[in-house]
Design an enzyme around this catalytic site. Sequence first.
Site: not given
Ligand code: ADP
Length: 191
Positions: A14, A89, A128, A134, A146
């Site tokens: 994404k 999400r 990654r 991270r 996740r």
């Molecule tokens: P990825 O999709 O690679 O897991 P992101 O950078 O989108 O990583 O998100 C990292 C973390 O940030 C998620 O695992 C969650 O803890 C938090 N997060 C991101 N976006 C949201 C959201 N819309 N609602 C709740 N938590 C979120």
Amino acid sequence: MLNIVLFGPPGSGKGTQSELIVKKYGLLHLSTGDLLRKHRGEGTDLGKLAQEYMDQGNLVPDAVVIKMVEDRIATESTAKGFIFDGFPRTVNQAQALDQMLLKYDLTITAMLSLEVEFSELRIRLRERGKTSGRKDDQDDAKIENRIKVYNQETTPVATYYEHQQKYVRIKGVGSIESIFQFITHELDALK
Ligand code: ADP
């Protein structure tokens, strides 16, 4: 005006595709993951609250994320359009997004869903983790969590957009350029 939700499991590309979309279509990139990491980096109260959830690979509570997105939209309401990355999400977040856009007379144009198998995602996330710094990418248990959270809480969001006839599947495997071509094909038809 295009307002796009870029949807897909962790590691589906994404962030990478968002950058390319932003360059070509001039949309404003709104990544909740990036915004939360920024808060953490700056040590804000929100960042401190989010830390534990993120490091475990759990979702940050809806109310916190929704407020953060609302604030961002309010300061950028003159943008050419938005690309939402990592948000919504949960179905609750999807409903809240529709509500907040309505205030500006806006709607989501389409949800593009990057489809990638879980076996491939695990490989990508571990890779990654070697360079991203991270914590949530560096531990198999966190990666599994996740994926579990995605299956339980996030996949219903796809159904939400499917009911609105906005769900567009994109094959998320192949070269970055070839995936971007699938995306531009869809976006050009929507413009
Ligand atoms: P990825 O999709 O690679 O897991 P992101 O950078 O989108 O990583 O998100 C990292 C973390 O940030 C998620 O695992 C969650 O803890 C938090 N997060 C991101 N976006 C949201 C959201 N819309 N609602 C709740 N938590 C979120």
